[in-house]
Write a protein that holds these residues in place. Structure first.
Motif, PDB file in Angstrom:
ATOM      1  N   SER A 273      20.425 -23.601  17.527  1.00 17.31           N
ATOM      2  CA  SER A 273      20.312 -23.201  18.926  1.00 17.31           C
ATOM      3  C   SER A 273      19.734 -24.320  19.788  1.00 17.31           C
ATOM      4  CB  SER A 273      19.437 -21.948  19.071  1.00 17.31           C
ATOM      5  OG  SER A 273      19.379 -21.548  20.433  1.00 17.31           O
TER       6      SER A 273
ATOM      7  N   HIS B 206      26.791 -17.998  23.721  1.00 22.07           N
ATOM      8  CA  HIS B 206      25.697 -17.289  23.064  1.00 22.07           C
ATOM      9  C   HIS B 206      26.212 -16.421  21.922  1.00 22.07           C
ATOM     10  CE1 HIS B 206      22.830 -17.873  26.499  1.00 22.07           C
ATOM     11  NE2 HIS B 206      23.952 -17.876  27.188  1.00 22.07           N
TER      12      HIS B 206
ATOM     13  N   HIS C 176      18.808 -14.901  20.351  1.00 17.87           N
ATOM     14  CA  HIS C 176      20.131 -15.498  20.554  1.00 17.87           C
ATOM     15  C   HIS C 176      20.185 -16.912  19.992  1.00 17.87           C
ATOM     16  CE1 HIS C 176      19.566 -18.173  24.348  1.00 17.87           C
ATOM     17  NE2 HIS C 176      18.399 -17.985  23.795  1.00 17.87           N
TER      18      HIS C 176
ATOM     19  N   ALA D  86      24.270 -13.194  20.499  1.00 20.01           N
ATOM     20  CA  ALA D  86      23.056 -12.420  20.818  1.00 20.01           C
ATOM     21  C   ALA D  86      22.969 -11.169  19.958  1.00 20.01           C
ATOM     22  CB  ALA D  86      23.051 -12.036  22.290  1.00 20.01           C
ATOM     23  N   GLN D  87      21.741 -10.844  19.578  1.00 17.68           N
ATOM     24  CA  GLN D  87      21.467  -9.618  18.832  1.00 17.68           C
ATOM     25  C   GLN D  87      20.369  -8.837  19.566  1.00 17.68           C
ATOM     26  OE1 GLN D  87      19.570  -9.969  14.952  1.00 17.68           O
ATOM     27  NE2 GLN D  87      20.617  -8.123  14.214  1.00 17.68           N
TER      28      GLN D  87
ATOM     29  N   PHE E 240      24.703 -12.406  30.179  1.00 14.00           N
ATOM     30  CA  PHE E 240      23.808 -12.096  29.059  1.00 14.00           C
ATOM     31  C   PHE E 240      23.293 -10.658  29.189  1.00 14.00           C
ATOM     32  CE2 PHE E 240      20.153 -12.317  26.290  1.00 14.00           C
ATOM     33  CZ  PHE E 240      20.532 -13.221  25.310  1.00 14.00           C
TER      34      PHE E 240
END
Length: 430
Positions: free
Chosen positions: A330, A376, A290, A378-379, A353
């Motif tokens: 990040s 965020h 993320h 996110a992957q 999340f």
């Protein structure tokens, strides 16, 4: 100090009651003083009405209004104490965190947030007040967990002993749905106090054996922290119960009334409401990465979201690399690793999340979303199912031991807080 607080209370009443000399309208009153704060009569009325609405939905009988008021006052005083501690600890629940929690609550009921709000208001509850009550619950939960974590110690030997016992135990797959009533001792009880508490406990057992409603008596009489929920302790297996209780409850049939059980806090009465076999659940781990952007005075919420949306579009178009963007932008501790969070049980993550990862396929990138930490991108990079491992069993044993101690220590801690606090409760006017 006490006279000063009384003057504050009186001044508050005068300010909120006399609108004109010809007509007096009481807007609100002080129901209790808790250190430097107050519990308002409107808060008491609102919570009483909420409990009544919930009980009506579940066809649950309630005790008298007087007994219900005592329990509601106890909860509001406890909440006030913990909010005060939360302020000293610097615990804050942002509007974004609150919205995330409310959204999760709505999703659990298969509703949109707007539908959830409509349902709350249909029950006669002002949504803004409900929203703030959830903020209070989140703060008190953080305070309680943070304070009790320092008071509960579990040694490696305790974990080892429990793991050995679990291997030998033949009925580890059995769970008990328990109800609990605590007949408390007063502070520094005398022998007469303990005898009187035991007599009250015996009377409660007699009423229960004669068919009285357990939840109604718990709401009216219990000093436990689940009193307003009818003393419902939920489902527990033998290893998750306080040792004193597990030795008595093991092997009991559904409907059994057990007690009085003498503890350091008073006499406990336990009912086995139901019994079931434990279901075997496979454990799934996820791997994700993320990019975290934290809003600030300089960087607005909207700007943070827009930045991440731009990153997402660049990555999907092949114009940028996720890991490189994470290293550069990040704000999380994983930025040096390209945002990689490694393999983990998703339950350890912030609810927002965790929910975001649950909706993704492997290699898919979620649209920017807000958690309690910030915004965020996110992957999900992997998903796997694991059998139980030694580490997981140790964690499970630790949590069982923690839950054994948490309930009793929580009640003891709150009792200590109240003993040390300045609390004055005012009689309600007719």
């Amino acid at each position: 100090m006490k006279n000063k607080l009384k003057l504050i209370s009186c001044a508050f009443l005068l300010c909120t009651s006399a609108i004109t000399s010809a007509q007096e309208v009481v807007i609100d009153k002080v129901a209790a003083i808790v250190n430097s704060g107050v519990v308002l009569e409107s808060e008491v009325r609102d919570l009483i009405q909420t409990v009544k609405n919930q009980s009506a939905k579940s066809n649950q009988d309630l005790p008298s209004d007087a007994a219900l008021r005592v329990q509601v006052m106890d909860k509001l005083i406890n909440d006030a104490l913990m909010v005060q501690i939360g302020e000293r600890m610097g615990i804050q629940i942002s509007d974004a965190q609150l919205d995330s929690t409310l959204t999760s609550m709505a999703q659990e009921n298969n509703l949109s947030l707007e539908q959830f709000r409509t349902t709350i208001e249909a029950d006669g509850v002002q949504y803004d007040k409900f929203r703030e009550s959830i903020r209070t619950e989140l703060i008190t939960g953080e305070v309680k967990r943070g304070s009790l974590r320092r008071r509960i110690y579990i040694s490696p030997q305790e974990v080892s002993n429990l793991l050995s016992a679990m291997k030998e135990q033949t009925n580890n797959d059995v769970e008990y749905h328990l109800g609990h009533i605590l007949i408390e001792f007063p502070p520094e009880p005398t022998q007469e106090d303990m005898t009187a508490a035991r007599d009250r406990a015996q009377k409660v057992i007699e009423l229960l054996n004669n068919g009285s409603d357990f939840a109604k008596i718990a709401i009216a009489s219990s000093g436990g922290d689940k009193a307003l929920e009818g003393g419902d302790w939920g489902w527990k297996n033998i290893n998750e119960m306080p040792t004193l209780f597990s030795e008595i409850i093991e092997g009991k049939e559904k409907g059994a009334i057990i007690g009085p059980i003498r503890t350091g806090l008073g006499f406990s009465i336990v009912k086995v409401k139901d019994i079931r076999g434990r279901q075997v659940v496979e454990v799934e781990e996820v791997r994700a990465r993320h990019i975290l952007i934290k809003p600030s005075i300089i960087l607005s919420e909207a700007k943070a979201e827009a930045m991440l949306q731009d990153f997402r579009e660049q990555i999907i178009a092949g114009e940028a690399d996720f890991a490189e963007l994470a290293k550069e932008h990040s704000e999380g501790p994983t930025s040096v690793k390209g945002g990689d969070l490694g393999w983990a049980d998703p339950s350890i993550y912030d609810p927002a999340f965790k929910d975001a990862l649950a909706s993704l396929k492997v290699d898919e990138i979620q649209k920017p979303f807000r958690s309690s930490f910030g915004w965020h991108l996110a992957q999900l990079t992997g998903r796997r199912t694991l059998d139980a491992t030694k580490q997981m069993n140790e964690n499970k044993a630790y949590q069982m031991l923690y839950q054994r101690k948490f309930g009793m220590e929580s009640t003891r801690w709150i009792k200590e807080l109240r003993d040390e606090a300045y609390i004055e409760v005012f009689e309600p006017s007719n």
